[in-house]
Design a protein around this motif. Structure first.
Motif, PDB file in Angstrom:
ATOM      1  N   ARG A 139      -5.509   3.934  -8.669  1.00  0.00           N
ATOM      2  CA  ARG A 139      -5.138   3.299  -9.928  1.00  0.00           C
ATOM      3  C   ARG A 139      -4.240   2.078  -9.708  1.00  0.00           C
ATOM      4  NH1 ARG A 139      -7.882   2.768 -13.809  1.00  0.00           N
ATOM      5  NH2 ARG A 139      -8.374   4.991 -13.765  1.00  0.00           N
ATOM      6  N   PRO A 140      -3.115   2.199  -8.970  1.00  0.00           N
ATOM      7  CA  PRO A 140      -2.316   0.992  -8.723  1.00  0.00           C
ATOM      8  C   PRO A 140      -3.043  -0.040  -7.863  1.00  0.00           C
ATOM      9  CG  PRO A 140      -1.426   2.870  -7.526  1.00  0.00           C
ATOM     10  CD  PRO A 140      -2.430   3.405  -8.474  1.00  0.00           C
ATOM     11  N   VAL A 141      -3.918   0.407  -6.979  1.00  0.00           N
ATOM     12  CA  VAL A 141      -4.714  -0.557  -6.201  1.00  0.00           C
ATOM     13  C   VAL A 141      -5.600  -1.364  -7.146  1.00  0.00           C
ATOM     14  CG1 VAL A 141      -6.549  -0.800  -4.481  1.00  0.00           C
ATOM     15  CG2 VAL A 141      -4.654   0.774  -4.065  1.00  0.00           C
ATOM     16  N   ALA A 142      -6.233  -0.668  -8.108  1.00  0.00           N
ATOM     17  CA  ALA A 142      -7.076  -1.368  -9.082  1.00  0.00           C
ATOM     18  C   ALA A 142      -6.269  -2.379  -9.883  1.00  0.00           C
ATOM     19  CB  ALA A 142      -7.733  -0.352 -10.015  1.00  0.00           C
ATOM     20  N   ASP A 143      -5.073  -1.990 -10.284  1.00  0.00           N
ATOM     21  CA  ASP A 143      -4.226  -2.906 -11.047  1.00  0.00           C
ATOM     22  C   ASP A 143      -3.869  -4.139 -10.217  1.00  0.00           C
ATOM     23  OD1 ASP A 143      -4.306  -1.117 -13.123  1.00  0.00           O
ATOM     24  OD2 ASP A 143      -2.346  -0.226 -12.690  1.00  0.00           O
ATOM     25  N   ARG A 144      -3.577  -3.923  -8.944  1.00  0.00           N
ATOM     26  CA  ARG A 144      -3.192  -5.041  -8.077  1.00  0.00           C
ATOM     27  C   ARG A 144      -4.377  -5.968  -7.797  1.00  0.00           C
ATOM     28  NH1 ARG A 144       1.298  -5.946  -4.936  1.00  0.00           N
ATOM     29  NH2 ARG A 144       1.036  -7.256  -3.069  1.00  0.00           N
ATOM     30  N   LEU A 145      -5.573  -5.376  -7.659  1.00  0.00           N
ATOM     31  CA  LEU A 145      -6.758  -6.181  -7.401  1.00  0.00           C
ATOM     32  C   LEU A 145      -7.362  -6.755  -8.677  1.00  0.00           C
ATOM     33  CD1 LEU A 145      -8.672  -3.990  -4.753  1.00  0.00           C
ATOM     34  CD2 LEU A 145      -7.077  -5.875  -4.354  1.00  0.00           C
ATOM     35  N   ARG A 146      -6.892  -6.231  -9.837  1.00  0.00           N
ATOM     36  CA  ARG A 146      -7.413  -6.642 -11.145  1.00  0.00           C
ATOM     37  C   ARG A 146      -8.901  -6.323 -11.269  1.00  0.00           C
ATOM     38  NH1 ARG A 146      -4.299 -12.471 -12.194  1.00  0.00           N
ATOM     39  NH2 ARG A 146      -2.176 -11.610 -12.014  1.00  0.00           N
ATOM     40  N   VAL A 147      -9.226  -5.096 -10.881  1.00  0.00           N
ATOM     41  CA  VAL A 147     -10.607  -4.609 -10.991  1.00  0.00           C
ATOM     42  C   VAL A 147     -10.575  -3.207 -11.567  1.00  0.00           C
ATOM     43  CG1 VAL A 147     -11.420  -6.003  -9.037  1.00  0.00           C
ATOM     44  CG2 VAL A 147     -10.588  -3.665  -8.635  1.00  0.00           C
ATOM     45  N   GLU A 148     -11.742  -2.676 -11.892  1.00  0.00           N
ATOM     46  CA  GLU A 148     -11.838  -1.294 -12.345  1.00  0.00           C
ATOM     47  C   GLU A 148     -11.569  -0.346 -11.179  1.00  0.00           C
ATOM     48  OE1 GLU A 148     -12.312  -0.299 -15.504  1.00  0.00           O
ATOM     49  OE2 GLU A 148     -12.223  -2.429 -16.060  1.00  0.00           O
ATOM     50  N   ARG A 149     -11.127   0.857 -11.513  1.00  0.00           N
ATOM     51  CA  ARG A 149     -10.788   1.826 -10.473  1.00  0.00           C
ATOM     52  C   ARG A 149     -11.940   2.106  -9.507  1.00  0.00           C
ATOM     53  NH1 ARG A 149     -11.492   6.828  -8.945  1.00  0.00           N
ATOM     54  NH2 ARG A 149      -9.801   8.032  -7.976  1.00  0.00           N
ATOM     55  N   PRO A 150     -13.194   2.309  -9.981  1.00  0.00           N
ATOM     56  CA  PRO A 150     -14.278   2.571  -9.038  1.00  0.00           C
ATOM     57  C   PRO A 150     -14.465   1.461  -8.011  1.00  0.00           C
ATOM     58  CG  PRO A 150     -14.952   3.155 -11.257  1.00  0.00           C
ATOM     59  CD  PRO A 150     -13.646   2.426 -11.385  1.00  0.00           C
ATOM     60  N   ILE A 151     -14.251   0.211  -8.437  1.00  0.00           N
ATOM     61  CA  ILE A 151     -14.395  -0.909  -7.508  1.00  0.00           C
ATOM     62  C   ILE A 151     -13.248  -0.911  -6.512  1.00  0.00           C
ATOM     63  CG2 ILE A 151     -14.435  -3.431  -7.329  1.00  0.00           C
ATOM     64  CD1 ILE A 151     -15.856  -3.515  -9.990  1.00  0.00           C
ATOM     65  N   ALA A 152     -12.049  -0.565  -6.979  1.00  0.00           N
ATOM     66  CA  ALA A 152     -10.899  -0.487  -6.072  1.00  0.00           C
ATOM     67  C   ALA A 152     -11.130   0.573  -5.000  1.00  0.00           C
ATOM     68  CB  ALA A 152      -9.637  -0.177  -6.863  1.00  0.00           C
ATOM     69  N   LYS A 153     -11.693   1.702  -5.396  1.00  0.00           N
ATOM     70  CA  LYS A 153     -11.978   2.760  -4.424  1.00  0.00           C
ATOM     71  C   LYS A 153     -12.991   2.283  -3.394  1.00  0.00           C
ATOM     72  CE  LYS A 153     -13.505   7.544  -4.005  1.00  0.00           C
ATOM     73  NZ  LYS A 153     -13.890   8.799  -4.731  1.00  0.00           N
ATOM     74  N   VAL A 154     -14.024   1.602  -3.857  1.00  0.00           N
ATOM     75  CA  VAL A 154     -15.026   1.056  -2.944  1.00  0.00           C
ATOM     76  C   VAL A 154     -14.376   0.093  -1.959  1.00  0.00           C
ATOM     77  CG1 VAL A 154     -17.021  -0.491  -2.790  1.00  0.00           C
ATOM     78  CG2 VAL A 154     -17.004   1.350  -4.474  1.00  0.00           C
ATOM     79  N   ALA A 155     -13.468  -0.741  -2.452  1.00  0.00           N
ATOM     80  CA  ALA A 155     -12.816  -1.726  -1.595  1.00  0.00           C
ATOM     81  C   ALA A 155     -11.997  -1.063  -0.494  1.00  0.00           C
ATOM     82  CB  ALA A 155     -11.923  -2.635  -2.434  1.00  0.00           C
ATOM     83  N   VAL A 156     -11.216  -0.044  -0.849  1.00  0.00           N
ATOM     84  CA  VAL A 156     -10.370   0.634   0.132  1.00  0.00           C
ATOM     85  C   VAL A 156     -11.220   1.334   1.180  1.00  0.00           C
ATOM     86  CG1 VAL A 156      -8.671   2.456   0.468  1.00  0.00           C
ATOM     87  CG2 VAL A 156      -8.453   0.903  -1.480  1.00  0.00           C
ATOM     88  N   LEU A 157     -12.230   2.064   0.730  1.00  0.00           N
ATOM     89  CA  LEU A 157     -13.082   2.785   1.669  1.00  0.00           C
ATOM     90  C   LEU A 157     -13.893   1.824   2.527  1.00  0.00           C
ATOM     91  CD1 LEU A 157     -14.321   5.729  -0.579  1.00  0.00           C
ATOM     92  CD2 LEU A 157     -12.440   5.703   1.068  1.00  0.00           C
ATOM     93  N   ALA A 158     -14.343   0.714   1.939  1.00  0.00           N
ATOM     94  CA  ALA A 158     -15.092  -0.280   2.709  1.00  0.00           C
ATOM     95  C   ALA A 158     -14.233  -0.886   3.805  1.00  0.00           C
ATOM     96  CB  ALA A 158     -15.601  -1.375   1.777  1.00  0.00           C
ATOM     97  N   ALA A 159     -12.962  -1.090   3.515  1.00  0.00           N
ATOM     98  CA  ALA A 159     -12.066  -1.637   4.536  1.00  0.00           C
ATOM     99  C   ALA A 159     -11.952  -0.693   5.723  1.00  0.00           C
ATOM    100  CB  ALA A 159     -10.688  -1.896   3.926  1.00  0.00           C
ATOM    101  N   LEU A 190       0.828  -1.197   0.000  1.00  0.00           N
ATOM    102  CA  LEU A 190       0.000   0.000   0.000  1.00  0.00           C
ATOM    103  C   LEU A 190       0.870   1.257   0.000  1.00  0.00           C
ATOM    104  CD1 LEU A 190      -2.911   0.901  -0.073  1.00  0.00           C
ATOM    105  CD2 LEU A 190      -2.958   0.862   2.437  1.00  0.00           C
ATOM    106  N   VAL A 191       2.007   1.209   0.679  1.00  0.00           N
ATOM    107  CA  VAL A 191       2.953   2.325   0.632  1.00  0.00           C
ATOM    108  C   VAL A 191       3.389   2.574  -0.808  1.00  0.00           C
ATOM    109  CG1 VAL A 191       5.278   3.079   1.284  1.00  0.00           C
ATOM    110  CG2 VAL A 191       3.786   2.042   3.000  1.00  0.00           C
ATOM    111  N   GLN A 192       3.661   1.510  -1.531  1.00  0.00           N
ATOM    112  CA  GLN A 192       4.082   1.655  -2.920  1.00  0.00           C
ATOM    113  C   GLN A 192       2.981   2.314  -3.749  1.00  0.00           C
ATOM    114  OE1 GLN A 192       7.064   1.126  -4.220  1.00  0.00           O
ATOM    115  NE2 GLN A 192       6.338   1.816  -6.233  1.00  0.00           N
TER     116      GLN A 192
END
Length: 344
Positions: free
Chosen positions: A153-173, A142-144
């Motif tokens: 954007r890099p979170v989405a790439d790592r999760l292999r999902v679209e950016r909006p879904i990656a944002k939802v995942a981070v905020l949901a956590a 996550l630091v990277q």
């Protein structure tokens, strides 16, 4: 009222503040509703122009009632809006304000203008909470991700999902949401960022158990008692197991969010204090600092220097506060003449 009444037969008398009158008015134009609640009328905007006019009237009425002459007399003095402000409020220790400093309607923001020859330098911390999570948890992956201007954007790439879904995942956590799209995305978060997720789980567990927490900076986050814990002699069946479980889960979510928000609030304050110190010899002055937003009132000739200083101070403050974490913090800085421009 005239804009609404214009859609009625001539001479119709209606008190728009009376729900029964409004319901009768709508029936006269062919709109039959069981009540006049906003959510119901919102879905019927296109049915008749009177509905749209009524919704616009209600919005204007709320603004006039909340921010009318009394508000001006109480909070606007010498050409300045002055509202009650707290440097530490609630579990997270965030700054809060009243009198419109926190929630001034968009329609009124154009009147908050810099003096002639002056401008506002407005800065917002970008994606501050996930970047703080990276710093306090020490999750290297996550630091990277914080090296990017857009962390999601890099979170989405790592999760292999679209950016909006990656944002939802981070905020949901961080907010403890587990259902729907968030629940599916969280499974990827567990695999991709296990250290950060463990940090949040530890905070959640402490909250559920009623244990006090401390922010990254050492500020105490006390836990509140649930209704069941406060009731020394509960009636049989008054609080069922499901209610108790829900209350403990809510306290867990409160704890995981407060641990991140609290650290973010500490960084913001360190940043604001650094800006104030570095610009002390200039004419620039902080006129609002609230949540993630910093606004300075600056002579136009000093705006470029002030804007550069605000950015440099974030690097200085974050480097001091989160020393050794290598987390990158970013801010979006604008030079504007009115608060409306800054919010745009």
């Amino acid at each position: 009222d005239a804009l609404v009444l214009a859609h009625l037969p001539a001479g119709a008398a209606v008190d728009l503040r009376n729900p029964a009158d409004v319901k009768s008015m709508l029936r006269r134009v062919g709109v039959d509703v069981p009540d006049t609640r906003a959510w119901r009328l919102e879905a019927m905007r296109e049915v008749h122009p009177a509905v749209e006019a009524l919704l616009q009237w209600r919005k204007a009425e709320r603004i006039a009632t909340t921010f009318g002459h009394q508000w001006l007399d109480e909070h606007v003095h010498g050409g300045r809006l002055r509202g009650a402000w707290s440097s530490t409020d609630g579990a997270a220790g965030r700054m809060t304000a009243q009198a419109g400093l926190h929630n001034l309607p968009a329609e009124l923001r154009p009147v908050v203008r810099a003096d002639p020859g002056w401008v506002f330098v407005q800065a917002d911390l970008g994606q501050i909470e996930p970047r703080v999570l990276a710093a306090v948890s020490g999750d290297r992956a996550l630091v990277q991700a914080t090296r990017a201007d857009d962390l999601y954007r890099p979170v989405a790439d790592r999760l292999r999902v679209e950016r909006p879904i990656a944002k939802v995942a981070v905020l949901a956590a961080m907010y403890g949401q587990t259902s729907g799209t968030a629940g599916q995305a969280l499974q990827g978060m567990e695999r991709a960022y296990p250290v950060a997720m463990q940090y949040l789980r530890d905070a959640d567990r402490a909250g559920r158990e009623g244990r006090e927490l401390r922010t990254f900076g050492g500020r105490l986050i006390p836990m509140y008692d649930t209704i069941a814990e406060r009731d020394d002699e509960p009636d049989d069946g008054a609080v069922d197991d499901r209610s108790v479980s829900a209350a403990l889960a809510a306290r867990g979510r409160y704890a995981r969010n407060a641990s991140v928000q609290g650290a973010a609030a500490e960084l913001f304050k360190a940043w604001a204090a650094t800006v104030r110190a570095r610009l002390a010899a200039t004419s620039a002055r902080i006129v609002l600092c609230l949540h993630d937003e910093l606004i300075l009132h600056v002579p136009e000739t000093e705006a470029e220097h002030a804007a550069a200083t605000v950015t440099a101070c974030l690097d200085e403050a974050s480097g001091r506060w989160f020393r050794g974490t290598e987390v990158r913090f970013v801010t979006d800085v604008q030079v504007v003449r009115s608060w409306a421009d800054a919010k745009g």
